[in-house]
Design a protein around this motif. Structure first.
Motif, mmCIF file in Angstrom:
data_model
loop_
_atom_site.group_PDB
_atom_site.id
_atom_site.type_symbol
_atom_site.label_atom_id
_atom_site.label_comp_id
_atom_site.label_asym_id
_atom_site.label_seq_id
_atom_site.Cartn_x
_atom_site.Cartn_y
_atom_site.Cartn_z
ATOM 1 N N THR A 56 10.110 -16.658 10.119
ATOM 2 C CA THR A 56 10.686 -15.832 11.172
ATOM 3 C C THR A 56 10.098 -16.217 12.522
ATOM 4 O OG1 THR A 56 10.939 -13.568 12.028
ATOM 5 C CG2 THR A 56 8.966 -14.031 10.731
ATOM 6 N N PRO A 57 10.924 -16.276 13.561
ATOM 7 C CA PRO A 57 10.380 -16.584 14.892
ATOM 8 C C PRO A 57 9.755 -15.372 15.563
ATOM 9 C CG PRO A 57 12.742 -16.240 15.048
ATOM 10 C CD PRO A 57 12.393 -16.135 13.574
ATOM 11 N N LEU A 58 9.696 -14.251 14.854
ATOM 12 C CA LEU A 58 9.209 -13.012 15.454
ATOM 13 C C LEU A 58 7.705 -12.857 15.240
ATOM 14 C CD1 LEU A 58 12.022 -10.536 14.310
ATOM 15 C CD2 LEU A 58 11.997 -12.127 16.244
ATOM 16 N N VAL A 59 7.024 -12.496 16.304
ATOM 17 C CA VAL A 59 5.602 -12.156 16.235
ATOM 18 C C VAL A 59 5.506 -10.649 16.482
ATOM 19 C CG1 VAL A 59 3.324 -12.481 17.239
ATOM 20 C CG2 VAL A 59 4.908 -14.430 17.048
ATOM 21 N N PHE A 60 5.115 -9.922 15.451
ATOM 22 C CA PHE A 60 5.069 -8.463 15.532
ATOM 23 C C PHE A 60 3.748 -8.054 16.183
ATOM 24 C CE2 PHE A 60 7.693 -9.747 11.953
ATOM 25 C CZ PHE A 60 8.876 -9.070 12.223
ATOM 26 N N GLU A 61 3.806 -7.889 17.481
ATOM 27 C CA GLU A 61 2.585 -7.680 18.263
ATOM 28 C C GLU A 61 2.016 -6.273 18.113
ATOM 29 O OE1 GLU A 61 2.984 -10.594 22.073
ATOM 30 O OE2 GLU A 61 4.168 -8.739 22.160
ATOM 31 N N HIS A 62 2.893 -5.280 18.072
ATOM 32 C CA HIS A 62 2.412 -3.894 18.104
ATOM 33 C C HIS A 62 3.453 -2.999 17.441
ATOM 34 C CE1 HIS A 62 0.191 -0.427 19.626
ATOM 35 N NE2 HIS A 62 1.322 0.077 20.090
ATOM 36 N N TYR A 63 3.176 -2.582 16.204
ATOM 37 C CA TYR A 63 4.100 -1.639 15.543
ATOM 38 C C TYR A 63 3.346 -0.693 14.612
ATOM 39 C CZ TYR A 63 4.489 -5.327 11.827
ATOM 40 O OH TYR A 63 4.259 -6.279 10.867
ATOM 41 N N PRO A 64 2.379 0.033 15.172
ATOM 42 C CA PRO A 64 1.535 0.909 14.356
ATOM 43 C C PRO A 64 2.235 2.176 13.871
ATOM 44 C CG PRO A 64 1.015 1.195 16.673
ATOM 45 C CD PRO A 64 1.986 0.059 16.597
ATOM 46 N N PHE A 65 3.278 2.613 14.561
ATOM 47 C CA PHE A 65 3.921 3.880 14.191
ATOM 48 C C PHE A 65 5.019 3.695 13.151
ATOM 49 C CE2 PHE A 65 2.487 4.241 18.632
ATOM 50 C CZ PHE A 65 1.460 5.145 18.425
ATOM 51 N N SER A 66 5.511 2.475 13.021
ATOM 52 C CA SER A 66 6.504 2.202 11.983
ATOM 53 C C SER A 66 5.932 1.420 10.817
ATOM 54 C CB SER A 66 7.696 1.426 12.575
ATOM 55 O OG SER A 66 7.295 0.146 13.027
ATOM 56 N N HIS A 67 4.869 0.626 11.038
ATOM 57 C CA HIS A 67 4.434 -0.282 9.992
ATOM 58 C C HIS A 67 2.931 -0.265 9.684
ATOM 59 C CE1 HIS A 67 8.485 -1.992 10.279
ATOM 60 N NE2 HIS A 67 8.227 -2.688 9.200
ATOM 61 N N SER A 68 2.168 0.654 10.247
ATOM 62 C CA SER A 68 0.784 0.758 9.764
ATOM 63 C C SER A 68 0.789 1.524 8.443
ATOM 64 C CB SER A 68 -0.110 1.465 10.779
ATOM 65 O OG SER A 68 0.163 2.853 10.823
ATOM 66 N N LEU A 69 -0.161 1.234 7.588
ATOM 67 C CA LEU A 69 -0.196 1.861 6.261
ATOM 68 C C LEU A 69 -0.291 3.372 6.369
ATOM 69 C CD1 LEU A 69 -0.294 1.724 3.200
ATOM 70 C CD2 LEU A 69 -2.753 1.271 3.358
ATOM 71 N N LEU A 70 -1.141 3.868 7.247
ATOM 72 C CA LEU A 70 -1.297 5.317 7.387
ATOM 73 C C LEU A 70 0.006 5.960 7.846
ATOM 74 C CD1 LEU A 70 -3.173 7.766 7.295
ATOM 75 C CD2 LEU A 70 -3.780 7.294 9.681
ATOM 76 N N ALA A 71 0.664 5.353 8.820
ATOM 77 C CA ALA A 71 1.938 5.903 9.291
ATOM 78 C C ALA A 71 2.983 5.865 8.193
ATOM 79 C CB ALA A 71 2.421 5.115 10.507
ATOM 80 N N VAL A 72 3.013 4.786 7.418
ATOM 81 C CA VAL A 72 3.982 4.674 6.329
ATOM 82 C C VAL A 72 3.766 5.779 5.292
ATOM 83 C CG1 VAL A 72 4.696 3.234 4.383
ATOM 84 C CG2 VAL A 72 4.371 2.213 6.641
ATOM 85 N N LEU A 73 2.515 6.056 4.970
ATOM 86 C CA LEU A 73 2.233 7.137 4.021
ATOM 87 C C LEU A 73 2.699 8.480 4.569
ATOM 88 C CD1 LEU A 73 -1.327 6.076 2.781
ATOM 89 C CD2 LEU A 73 0.843 5.847 1.551
ATOM 90 N N ALA A 74 2.525 8.673 5.878
ATOM 91 C CA ALA A 74 3.005 9.915 6.495
ATOM 92 C C ALA A 74 4.530 9.989 6.463
ATOM 93 C CB ALA A 74 2.503 10.002 7.934
ATOM 94 N N TRP A 75 5.219 8.871 6.763
ATOM 95 C CA TRP A 75 6.685 8.854 6.688
ATOM 96 C C TRP A 75 7.159 9.091 5.258
ATOM 97 C CZ3 TRP A 75 8.869 9.805 10.940
ATOM 98 C CH2 TRP A 75 8.495 9.214 12.149
ATOM 99 N N ALA A 76 6.442 8.523 4.292
ATOM 100 C CA ALA A 76 6.819 8.711 2.890
ATOM 101 C C ALA A 76 6.699 10.179 2.487
ATOM 102 C CB ALA A 76 5.939 7.844 1.993
ATOM 103 N N ALA A 77 5.617 10.819 2.907
ATOM 104 C CA ALA A 77 5.433 12.240 2.595
ATOM 105 C C ALA A 77 6.525 13.075 3.259
ATOM 106 C CB ALA A 77 4.052 12.693 3.054
ATOM 107 N N ALA A 78 6.864 12.736 4.502
ATOM 108 C CA ALA A 78 7.920 13.470 5.211
ATOM 109 C C ALA A 78 9.267 13.304 4.519
ATOM 110 C CB ALA A 78 8.000 12.985 6.654
ATOM 111 N N ALA A 79 9.555 12.074 4.072
ATOM 112 C CA ALA A 79 10.820 11.831 3.372
ATOM 113 C C ALA A 79 10.895 12.631 2.076
ATOM 114 C CB ALA A 79 10.968 10.339 3.076
ATOM 115 N N ALA A 80 9.770 12.676 1.342
ATOM 116 C CA ALA A 80 9.746 13.427 0.091
ATOM 117 C C ALA A 80 9.924 14.924 0.338
ATOM 118 C CB ALA A 80 8.439 13.158 -0.645
ATOM 119 N N LEU A 81 9.227 15.447 1.327
ATOM 120 C CA LEU A 81 9.327 16.876 1.620
ATOM 121 C C LEU A 81 10.728 17.252 2.098
ATOM 122 C CD1 LEU A 81 5.883 17.451 3.369
ATOM 123 C CD2 LEU A 81 6.587 18.292 1.115
#
Length: 219
Positions: A56-81
């Motif tokens: 991929t020609p993309l360099v993902f410089e900053h995506y902590p709210f969509s792709h950090s592990l902690l944020a993902v766990l929070a999104w997963a919990a929100a989706a389940a709830l």
């Protein structure tokens, strides 16, 4: 990763026949549905750098709210709830959470070390399978193919739309994947974000296909 996530969505139908394919796509691809909006808002950033040692020609410089592990766990919990509250079906709610988390786990296999553990983390995760085209294809294509097979095996078309709508969706996803691998780099980060928003059409396509199919009889 792209079609691998959709493969997980397809395959999950075999475990939960009552959940629409569109909903399964929404959960499995949620992080990449959220990310384009955060790009457009300037909350997260990406840089285009062809020849960066990755497919991929993309360099993902900053995506902590969509792709950090902690944020993902929070999104997963929100989706389940949210799913549990709306449907009162907690097995499906657990599956929603697992599908959201599965996205990060699959990304961790193919991405360069650019996935943060939490916002502000100095530690990044990624096995960089995208450095090798054969290895990337060896992971994504079987994962997608197996998921499609599970979906086709666990459902039956009720009409022509259920048959040809399904197979045209499969073909279209493969076409997009080929374009991602072999096409020209995108012209700008805004273009990436708007194309990313178009993935909602794939979710809607999943809902439409599933309305024209029914769970296969077991026995």
């Amino acid at each position: 990763m792209f079609i691998g996530h959709f493969g997980i969505g397809f395959g999950a139908k075999a475990a939960t026949p009552g959940i629409s394919l569109g909903t399964l796509f929404l959960a499995a691809q949620f992080l990449d549905l959220l990310w384009p909006t955060l790009l457009l808002l300037g909350v997260e950033t990406v840089r285009i750098a062809p020849g960066n040692g990755s497919l991929t020609p993309l360099v993902f410089e900053h995506y902590p709210f969509s792709h950090s592990l902690l944020a993902v766990l929070a999104w997963a919990a929100a989706a389940a709830l949210l799913y549990g509250a709306l449907r009162r079906e907690w097995r499906g709610a657990l599956l929603m959470a697992l599908l959201v988390v599965s996205h990060w786990l699959l990304d961790a296999i193919v991405h360069q070390p650019d996935l943060p553990l939490y916002p502000g983390s100095a530690t990044f995760v990624g096995l960089n399978l995208w450095a090798s085209l054969p290895k990337t294809l060896a992971i994504e294509l079987p994962l997608f193919g197996f998921g499609v097979w599970l979906y086709a095996r666990s459902t039956r078309a009720q009409d022509a739309a259920g048959k040809w709508g399904f197979w045209s969706l499969v073909a279209f996803l493969l076409l997009i994947h080929a374009g991602n691998l072999f096409g020209e780099p995108p012209p700008s980060s805004d273009a990436i974000a708007w194309v990313g928003q178009a993935q909602w059409l794939l979710v809607l396509w999943g809902y439409w296909v599933d309305r024209h199919r029914r769970p296969a009889a077991r026995g």
